[in-house]
Design a protein around this motif. Sequence first.
Motif, PDB file in Angstrom:
ATOM      1  N   ASN A 167      90.095  70.462  23.220  1.00 39.39           N
ATOM      2  CA  ASN A 167      90.432  69.681  22.016  1.00 39.39           C
ATOM      3  C   ASN A 167      90.457  68.170  22.252  1.00 39.39           C
ATOM      4  O   ASN A 167      90.072  67.408  21.381  1.00 39.39           O
ATOM      5  N   TYR A 168      90.942  67.729  23.431  1.00 38.75           N
ATOM      6  CA  TYR A 168      90.884  66.302  23.791  1.00 38.75           C
ATOM      7  C   TYR A 168      90.412  66.217  25.243  1.00 38.75           C
ATOM      8  O   TYR A 168      91.192  65.857  26.131  1.00 38.75           O
ATOM      9  N   PRO A 169      89.145  66.562  25.517  1.00 37.38           N
ATOM     10  CA  PRO A 169      88.737  66.709  26.914  1.00 37.38           C
ATOM     11  C   PRO A 169      88.880  65.446  27.771  1.00 37.38           C
ATOM     12  O   PRO A 169      89.317  65.534  28.927  1.00 37.38           O
ATOM     13  N   ILE A 170      88.542  64.284  27.215  1.00 38.03           N
ATOM     14  CA  ILE A 170      88.564  63.056  28.031  1.00 38.03           C
ATOM     15  C   ILE A 170      89.996  62.540  28.189  1.00 38.03           C
ATOM     16  O   ILE A 170      90.409  62.099  29.272  1.00 38.03           O
ATOM     17  N   TYR A 171      90.759  62.619  27.120  1.00 40.47           N
ATOM     18  CA  TYR A 171      92.164  62.186  27.192  1.00 40.47           C
ATOM     19  C   TYR A 171      92.932  63.038  28.217  1.00 40.47           C
ATOM     20  O   TYR A 171      93.664  62.520  29.058  1.00 40.47           O
ATOM     21  N   GLN A 172      92.732  64.367  28.147  1.00 40.59           N
ATOM     22  CA  GLN A 172      93.456  65.252  29.079  1.00 40.59           C
ATOM     23  C   GLN A 172      93.039  64.985  30.520  1.00 40.59           C
ATOM     24  O   GLN A 172      93.853  65.015  31.436  1.00 40.59           O
ATOM     25  N   LEU A 173      91.748  64.738  30.692  1.00 43.77           N
ATOM     26  CA  LEU A 173      91.226  64.458  32.024  1.00 43.77           C
ATOM     27  C   LEU A 173      91.856  63.185  32.579  1.00 43.77           C
ATOM     28  O   LEU A 173      92.281  63.132  33.742  1.00 43.77           O
ATOM     29  N   ALA A 174      91.911  62.152  31.733  1.00 43.08           N
ATOM     30  CA  ALA A 174      92.477  60.876  32.163  1.00 43.08           C
ATOM     31  C   ALA A 174      93.946  61.034  32.549  1.00 43.08           C
ATOM     32  O   ALA A 174      94.407  60.469  33.550  1.00 43.08           O
ATOM     33  N   CYS A 263     102.109  72.446  36.490  1.00 45.39           N
ATOM     34  CA  CYS A 263     102.481  71.587  35.373  1.00 45.39           C
ATOM     35  C   CYS A 263     101.707  72.134  34.174  1.00 45.39           C
ATOM     36  O   CYS A 263     100.469  72.142  34.177  1.00 45.39           O
ATOM     37  N   LEU A 264     102.413  72.664  33.192  1.00 45.13           N
ATOM     38  CA  LEU A 264     101.763  73.396  32.102  1.00 45.13           C
ATOM     39  C   LEU A 264     101.986  72.678  30.777  1.00 45.13           C
ATOM     40  O   LEU A 264     103.129  72.512  30.344  1.00 45.13           O
ATOM     41  N   GLU A 265     100.896  72.250  30.166  1.00 42.73           N
ATOM     42  CA  GLU A 265     100.970  71.623  28.836  1.00 42.73           C
ATOM     43  C   GLU A 265     100.339  72.606  27.859  1.00 42.73           C
ATOM     44  O   GLU A 265      99.131  72.783  27.858  1.00 42.73           O
ATOM     45  N   LEU A 266     101.170  73.228  27.015  1.00 44.30           N
ATOM     46  CA  LEU A 266     100.683  74.385  26.242  1.00 44.30           C
ATOM     47  C   LEU A 266     100.723  74.113  24.737  1.00 44.30           C
ATOM     48  O   LEU A 266     100.562  72.996  24.304  1.00 44.30           O
ATOM     49  N   GLY A 267     100.947  75.154  23.971  1.00 43.59           N
ATOM     50  CA  GLY A 267     100.824  75.026  22.523  1.00 43.59           C
ATOM     51  C   GLY A 267     102.042  74.410  21.854  1.00 43.59           C
ATOM     52  O   GLY A 267     103.011  74.028  22.506  1.00 43.59           O
ATOM     53  N   GLY A 268     101.966  74.320  20.521  1.00 44.59           N
ATOM     54  CA  GLY A 268     103.080  73.744  19.769  1.00 44.59           C
ATOM     55  C   GLY A 268     103.088  74.208  18.324  1.00 44.59           C
ATOM     56  O   GLY A 268     102.099  74.761  17.821  1.00 44.59           O
ATOM     57  N   ALA A 290      98.947  63.251  10.440  1.00 42.69           N
ATOM     58  CA  ALA A 290      99.169  63.774  11.803  1.00 42.69           C
ATOM     59  C   ALA A 290      98.736  65.236  11.906  1.00 42.69           C
ATOM     60  O   ALA A 290      98.174  65.658  12.917  1.00 42.69           O
ATOM     61  N   ALA A 291      98.986  66.005  10.847  1.00 49.04           N
ATOM     62  CA  ALA A 291      98.633  67.436  10.886  1.00 49.04           C
ATOM     63  C   ALA A 291      97.115  67.617  10.937  1.00 49.04           C
ATOM     64  O   ALA A 291      96.623  68.565  11.552  1.00 49.04           O
ATOM     65  N   MET A 292      96.386  66.707  10.296  1.00 45.98           N
ATOM     66  CA  MET A 292      94.927  66.869  10.172  1.00 45.98           C
ATOM     67  C   MET A 292      94.157  66.114  11.250  1.00 45.98           C
ATOM     68  O   MET A 292      92.930  66.249  11.338  1.00 45.98           O
ATOM     69  N   LEU A 293      94.841  65.283  12.057  1.00 43.06           N
ATOM     70  CA  LEU A 293      94.143  64.514  13.094  1.00 43.06           C
ATOM     71  C   LEU A 293      93.326  65.442  13.989  1.00 43.06           C
ATOM     72  O   LEU A 293      93.807  66.503  14.404  1.00 43.06           O
ATOM     73  N   ASN A 294      92.116  65.029  14.296  1.00 45.96           N
ATOM     74  CA  ASN A 294      91.235  65.842  15.157  1.00 45.96           C
ATOM     75  C   ASN A 294      91.017  67.231  14.536  1.00 45.96           C
ATOM     76  O   ASN A 294      90.952  68.231  15.226  1.00 45.96           O
ATOM     77  N   THR A 295      90.965  67.236  13.189  1.00 45.26           N
ATOM     78  CA  THR A 295      90.735  68.476  12.430  1.00 45.26           C
ATOM     79  C   THR A 295      91.821  69.522  12.745  1.00 45.26           C
ATOM     80  O   THR A 295      91.554  70.727  12.787  1.00 45.26           O
ATOM     81  N   GLY A 296      93.029  69.005  12.959  1.00 47.02           N
ATOM     82  CA  GLY A 296      94.171  69.899  13.183  1.00 47.02           C
ATOM     83  C   GLY A 296      94.214  70.496  14.575  1.00 47.02           C
ATOM     84  O   GLY A 296      95.101  71.299  14.874  1.00 47.02           O
ATOM     85  N   GLN A 297      93.292  70.102  15.431  1.00 47.86           N
ATOM     86  CA  GLN A 297      93.252  70.681  16.786  1.00 47.86           C
ATOM     87  C   GLN A 297      93.967  69.743  17.763  1.00 47.86           C
ATOM     88  O   GLN A 297      93.372  69.195  18.692  1.00 47.86           O
ATOM     89  N   THR A 298      95.247  69.552  17.497  1.00 49.56           N
ATOM     90  CA  THR A 298      96.078  68.676  18.317  1.00 49.56           C
ATOM     91  C   THR A 298      97.339  69.462  18.647  1.00 49.56           C
ATOM     92  O   THR A 298      98.022  69.931  17.730  1.00 49.56           O
ATOM     93  N   TRP A 302     102.090  67.771  13.769  1.00 53.01           N
ATOM     94  CA  TRP A 302     103.237  68.213  12.950  1.00 53.01           C
ATOM     95  C   TRP A 302     102.671  69.139  11.891  1.00 53.01           C
ATOM     96  O   TRP A 302     102.173  68.696  10.851  1.00 53.01           O
ATOM     97  N   THR A 303     102.772  70.409  12.107  1.00 51.30           N
ATOM     98  CA  THR A 303     102.121  71.381  11.216  1.00 51.30           C
ATOM     99  C   THR A 303     103.102  72.022  10.247  1.00 51.30           C
ATOM    100  O   THR A 303     102.723  72.891   9.473  1.00 51.30           O
ATOM    101  N   ARG A 304     104.379  71.583  10.323  1.00 52.20           N
ATOM    102  CA  ARG A 304     105.391  72.068   9.371  1.00 52.20           C
ATOM    103  C   ARG A 304     106.049  70.840   8.756  1.00 52.20           C
ATOM    104  O   ARG A 304     106.539  69.978   9.498  1.00 52.20           O
TER     105      ARG A 304
END
Length: 492
Positions: A167-174, A263-268, A290-298, A302-304
């Motif tokens: 979902n954020y390949p370059i950001y996560q890599l950095a 170190c585990l960064e998981l769902g939300g 915020a809910a729709m950023l990156n087509t909701g794949q963040t 904030w999905t609620r």
Amino acid sequence: MTAPHEQLTTRDEEAIDVNTPSTWWRSTALIGGRWRECPQTCDVENPATGEVVGRAAVATAADADDAVVAAQAAGQVWAASTAAQRAAALGQLAERLRGRRDELVAATVAEVGAPVTVAEQSHVDLAIEIIDSFARIAAETPLREQVGNSILVRRPAGVVAAITPWNYPIYQLAAKVGAALAAGCTVVVKPAELTPLGTYLFCDAVLDTDLPAGAVNLVPGRGSVIGPALIEHPGVAVVSFTGSTTVGRQVGAQAGRLVKRACLELGGKSASVVLGDADLDAAVRGTVAAAMLNTGQTCSAWTRLLVPRARYEEAVALAAECADALVVGDPTSRGTDLGPLASKAQLIAVRTMVDDAVARGARVAAGGTAPVKGLAGGHFHRPTVLADVDRGDPITRDEVFGPVLVVESHDGDDEAVALANATEYGLAGAVWSADEERAVDVALRMDTGQVDVNGAPFNPLAPFGGWKASGLGRELGRIGFDECVEWTAVQI
Ligand code: NAD
């Protein structure tokens, strides 16, 4: 009236070019500073069109083993580097990435389907900012501290296995590579199968720096093969994983058996809590964005949206209006707000969750699962707002990972906190109030890793990570750096 997302976007004059350059056709793993040919490859598809836009190697477990050995060898050199050398190398890497910004943005648009403005700001520029931040952290973090009669020494933990999501390949890599190199560690990277192209480009930038050969190694391939090979390898000291909670549980169990740090960064399933005195308009607009950023794949979306009962219908109508105003379409166009979901499987999963919620009685206030007109061939989903769901309905608890916002009502601060906490996750959240003290008080009762008050901006120096099933450990900033550190206390 036709919602803007039904008017579609066509390629506009300012649209960026994602004609596939030769640098997107790869068949190699990067081991010890050299590209190694892999007999097997897999195609990379553009989720907006279904076209093949590139290719990546499918490395083997043996390649992963060799990459760890190369990282260990490079670690002999890099662990002995000074703080100033680490800072300089990271600064140089940030510069090299800046020089490749356009390529990185184009690859992100093409393989993730992220709209170009999102690819620029939230993927690539943020990734470069994070590498810069780790250059500063490397320079400023004391490697020795005196506590009583002890000298506390921060020492590089060793080889970090960095396993990243799509979902954020370059950001996560950095976030992973930046922390590891700053701490004097070396890295083996395993990108997600869907999105390896940007990671190749990132590694090209690494090779253009003075980092020792083997400081960063790349083994693209199947998660079920490369993941366990890296986690089980005795030469890997830290597993830094970002992905789903399901796979994260396996990774944690495997690492735990070996008494290895994971170190585990998981769902939300994060809540945006609107208190009675808040500016409802700003709160709803900020939450929909915020809910729709990156087509909701963040993961931290904030999905609620939790609003006071007395203002429920007003909030639902406003959220629907905001969602309907979003433009879904060609991600290369600057006029597009939402691109496609990253894969057909993701589109089917999102549609199923929405259809199931509707079958249980949810009201579709905006969007829904009907195909987006004129966008056949891509994995597009309408920005969707659901209302009138039962307390505890699965759509209020389970991560959707698509452009879907659920609006719920609350009867005051205490109930809002209880509702926000009523999920197995605890990654992020928001509080909106005219009274900052009251907002912070509510924020501190939410069992979650990050809370933004009144739409405060993302801070790349603040620790990012989750409570409960959202993960273990933290990324970013000094605390993320310390995930790659082992301490030795010497008493004198
Ligand atoms: P995923 O769990 O399917 O895959 C993540 C990575 O793990 C990929 O590189 C994959 O190849 C690899 N993998 C697969 N099986 C493995 C195994 N057995 N051992 C080791 N690695 C394995 O996740 P995804 O679908 O790529 O990403 C979406 C998920 O990531 C969402 O749930 C989202 O919330 C989460 N996410 C979390 C954060 C965060 O910081 N908390 C950030 C981004 C995404």
